[in-house]
Design an enzyme around this catalytic site. Structure first.
Site, PDB file in Angstrom:
ATOM      1  N   ASP A   1      43.417  39.278  43.501  1.00 32.47           N
ATOM      2  CA  ASP A   1      42.155  39.721  44.093  1.00 32.47           C
ATOM      3  C   ASP A   1      41.605  38.657  45.051  1.00 32.47           C
ATOM      4  O   ASP A   1      41.491  37.482  44.696  1.00 32.47           O
ATOM      5  CB  ASP A   1      41.145  39.984  42.973  1.00 32.47           C
ATOM      6  CG  ASP A   1      39.989  40.856  43.403  1.00 32.47           C
ATOM      7  OD1 ASP A   1      39.531  40.731  44.557  1.00 32.47           O
ATOM      8  OD2 ASP A   1      39.520  41.665  42.578  1.00 32.47           O
TER       9      ASP A   1
ATOM     10  N   THR B   1      36.729  45.541  46.468  1.00 33.61           N
ATOM     11  CA  THR B   1      37.804  45.463  45.472  1.00 33.61           C
ATOM     12  C   THR B   1      38.281  46.809  44.957  1.00 33.61           C
ATOM     13  O   THR B   1      39.459  47.151  45.080  1.00 33.61           O
ATOM     14  CB  THR B   1      37.352  44.589  44.287  1.00 33.61           C
ATOM     15  OG1 THR B   1      37.142  43.261  44.756  1.00 33.61           O
ATOM     16  CG2 THR B   1      38.398  44.575  43.185  1.00 33.61           C
TER      17      THR B   1
ATOM     18  N   ASP C   1      39.505  35.612  43.919  1.00 34.65           N
ATOM     19  CA  ASP C   1      38.267  36.269  44.347  1.00 34.65           C
ATOM     20  C   ASP C   1      37.030  35.627  43.731  1.00 34.65           C
ATOM     21  O   ASP C   1      36.059  35.337  44.440  1.00 34.65           O
ATOM     22  CB  ASP C   1      38.324  37.751  43.957  1.00 34.65           C
ATOM     23  CG  ASP C   1      37.103  38.527  44.417  1.00 34.65           C
ATOM     24  OD1 ASP C   1      36.991  38.805  45.621  1.00 34.65           O
ATOM     25  OD2 ASP C   1      36.250  38.855  43.567  1.00 34.65           O
TER      26      ASP C   1
ATOM     27  N   HIS D   1      34.151  33.729  45.910  1.00 34.15           N
ATOM     28  CA  HIS D   1      32.752  34.162  45.940  1.00 34.15           C
ATOM     29  C   HIS D   1      31.806  32.997  45.633  1.00 34.15           C
ATOM     30  O   HIS D   1      30.775  32.831  46.275  1.00 34.15           O
ATOM     31  CB  HIS D   1      32.521  35.269  44.908  1.00 34.15           C
ATOM     32  CG  HIS D   1      32.823  36.636  45.404  1.00 34.15           C
ATOM     33  ND1 HIS D   1      32.161  37.223  46.465  1.00 34.15           N
ATOM     34  CD2 HIS D   1      33.725  37.563  44.982  1.00 34.15           C
ATOM     35  CE1 HIS D   1      32.635  38.438  46.676  1.00 34.15           C
ATOM     36  NE2 HIS D   1      33.592  38.662  45.791  1.00 34.15           N
TER      37      HIS D   1
ATOM     38  N   ASP E   1      43.785  42.709  47.786  1.00 35.01           N
ATOM     39  CA  ASP E   1      42.968  43.852  48.183  1.00 35.01           C
ATOM     40  C   ASP E   1      42.163  43.604  49.451  1.00 35.01           C
ATOM     41  O   ASP E   1      41.829  44.534  50.177  1.00 35.01           O
ATOM     42  CB  ASP E   1      42.032  44.259  47.046  1.00 35.01           C
ATOM     43  CG  ASP E   1      41.283  43.068  46.439  1.00 35.01           C
ATOM     44  OD1 ASP E   1      41.612  41.911  46.761  1.00 35.01           O
ATOM     45  OD2 ASP E   1      40.366  43.293  45.620  1.00 35.01           O
ATOM     46  N   HIS E   2      41.841  42.344  49.716  1.00 36.79           N
ATOM     47  CA  HIS E   2      40.999  41.989  50.855  1.00 36.79           C
ATOM     48  C   HIS E   2      40.986  40.479  50.993  1.00 36.79           C
ATOM     49  O   HIS E   2      41.557  39.762  50.157  1.00 36.79           O
ATOM     50  CB  HIS E   2      39.565  42.492  50.652  1.00 36.79           C
ATOM     51  CG  HIS E   2      38.969  42.067  49.343  1.00 36.79           C
ATOM     52  ND1 HIS E   2      38.622  40.750  49.068  1.00 36.79           N
ATOM     53  CD2 HIS E   2      38.679  42.766  48.207  1.00 36.79           C
ATOM     54  CE1 HIS E   2      38.158  40.662  47.836  1.00 36.79           C
ATOM     55  NE2 HIS E   2      38.178  41.872  47.289  1.00 36.79           N
TER      56      HIS E   2
ATOM     57  N   HIS F   1      33.014  39.691  50.931  1.00 32.37           N
ATOM     58  CA  HIS F   1      33.918  40.587  51.663  1.00 32.37           C
ATOM     59  C   HIS F   1      33.301  41.968  51.664  1.00 32.37           C
ATOM     60  O   HIS F   1      32.356  42.243  50.919  1.00 32.37           O
ATOM     61  CB  HIS F   1      35.299  40.593  51.010  1.00 32.37           C
ATOM     62  CG  HIS F   1      35.244  40.863  49.532  1.00 32.37           C
ATOM     63  ND1 HIS F   1      35.260  42.136  48.996  1.00 32.37           N
ATOM     64  CD2 HIS F   1      35.121  40.018  48.475  1.00 32.37           C
ATOM     65  CE1 HIS F   1      35.174  42.056  47.677  1.00 32.37           C
ATOM     66  NE2 HIS F   1      35.086  40.780  47.332  1.00 32.37           N
TER      67      HIS F   1
END
Length: 400
Positions: free
Chosen positions: A36, A72, A190, A194, A237-238, A338
């Site tokens: 992630d 996500t 992820d 963040h 995912d991103h 994101h």
């Protein structure tokens, strides 16, 4: 007559199922892994020897383009359905369905409500055609009546090493019980991105750790008796973009409460529901909000494939890259996020793959993540219905 028809339909279904199963690639395996929030350029920013080795042994894409919005749950579900979020229904991590009169969020029971989910996930497709599947935490894999033969309810406390150990055990089950498609999810980097930002020392450390985990997984898969039959696909995912407390907009401060229906702020993109007669008032007010852009849902650019699903409501609002949408001005903003336009390169994800069906030491062009679905279906010999993804977008990665 009815009895004969029932028997005929049963026979036809049995024949079709048997035929489809005979067409699947029985000796082929796919292990699909997601990290992630692993941005496309982390392999340029940091020293990642394991992903570099996997790319040398197989294929990597310059980047993989997420579906819009670059969040996500929408993107993990796009990867396994071949559909854009607008078409499979998970249009954000948080949203409201007016017909159901219920909200969806990752922290609510609604996350496990099958009524929110459209499409035919790759594990469903495989199971319908006689191929056993398993999933360790892939978003959307634990929904009632839409799950693999083997699956786990999400628990982020389970160590990454234990997840790998379990997947390896699944792939060593007796043939009749053994999954030929396994999906595996990791929630980092992820979380760290963040909290601290994509290029922070903390995230660098986490990205290097995840690279090490990918190396361990790859080597241990190779060592299995079926190792030469396994196709390993690693995606995210991103990506992730830097944000700061100096760049935030309390967008609801510009709008009158009596104009609005659903209005949850999901940084940096949100959907807005207008009460009857107030669409023009909202549009005129939003024109005065700095550092955002917005569209009526009927006017979202076609390239985003977004806005036709009623869950998007009347307006789509997105902060400019690096800016944040907040509920209150006092809300603290830091680290990364994101959800921005999927043309923004910082939102792009990764694609690495190795195994018998893939070329060796090959870099392929950027492609849309909905095309992972037809790729996996092709590898496993599955028949697919109408989707948004295209095998032609990723065919250059295949050896034959």
């Amino acid at each position: 007559m009815r009895k004969f028809t029932t028997h005929l339909l049963s026979f036809t279904f049995l024949f079709l199922t048997t035929f489809l199963h005979s067409q699947t690639n029985k000796d082929t395996y796919v292990v699909l892994v997601s990290m992630d929030g692993f941005r496309w350029d982390y392999q340029k920013q940091f020293n990642l020897p394991n992903l570099k080795e996997i790319a040398k042994e197989g294929v990597r894409a310059k980047s993989m383009k997420p579906s819009y919005p670059s969040k996500t749950f929408p993107n993990h579900y796009s990867i396994v359905t071949g559909l854009y979020p607008d078409h499979h229904g998970i249009i954000n991590n948080v949203f409201y369905d007016a017909q159901l009169n219920e909200s969806f969020s990752l922290s609510s029971d609604a996350k496990n409500d099958s009524r929110f989910y459209g499409g035919n996930p790759i594990w469903n497709l495989a199971e319908q055609q006689g191929v056993k599947t398993a999933s360790f935490f892939w978003p959307g894999s634990d929904i009632d009546n839409r799950n693999p033969s083997i699956y786990k309810k999400y628990d982020n406390k389970i160590p990454y090493g234990a997840r790998i150990d379990t997947v390896l055990k699944w792939l060593q089950l007796p043939e009749k019980q053994r999954p030929h498609l396994v999906t595996l999810y990791f929630d980092e980097p992820d979380h760290t991105g963040h909290n601290f930002g994509p290029l922070s020392p903390e995230n660098k450390k986490m990205v290097i750790k995840m690279d090490s985990i990918m190396g361990e997984l790859s080597r241990r898969l190779d060592q299995l008796a079926i190792g030469k039959q396994i196709n390993l696909i690693i995606v995210s995912d991103h990506g992730m973009a830097d944000i700061s407390d100096a760049k935030k907009i309390a967008v609801l401060d510009y709008l009158k409460p009596e104009w609005l229906g659903y209005k949850d702020v999901i940084n940096p993109i949100m959907s807005l529901q207008a009460k009857s007669g107030y669409q023009d008032s909202i549009a005129n007010a939003l024109k005065k909000v700095p550092h955002i852009h917005f569209w009526k849902s009927t006017e979202v650019p076609k390239r985003l494939h977004y806005g036709t699903n009623p869950r998007v409501h009347d307006f789509v609002i997105e902060a400019d890259k690096g800016w944040s949408l907040v509920t209150k001005k006092s809300q603290n903003v830091k680290g990364g996020t994101h959800g921005y336009d999927n043309n923004e390169k910082d939102m792009h994800a990764i694609f690495y793959a190795k195994g018998p069906v893939f070329k060796v030491d090959k870099t392929v062009k950027t492609f849309q993540n909905v095309s992972v679905y037809p790729l996996i279906a092709h590898i496993l010999g599955l028949q697919i219905g109408e989707i948004d993804g295209k095998l032609s977008d990723v065919k250059s990665a295949l050896a034959n």
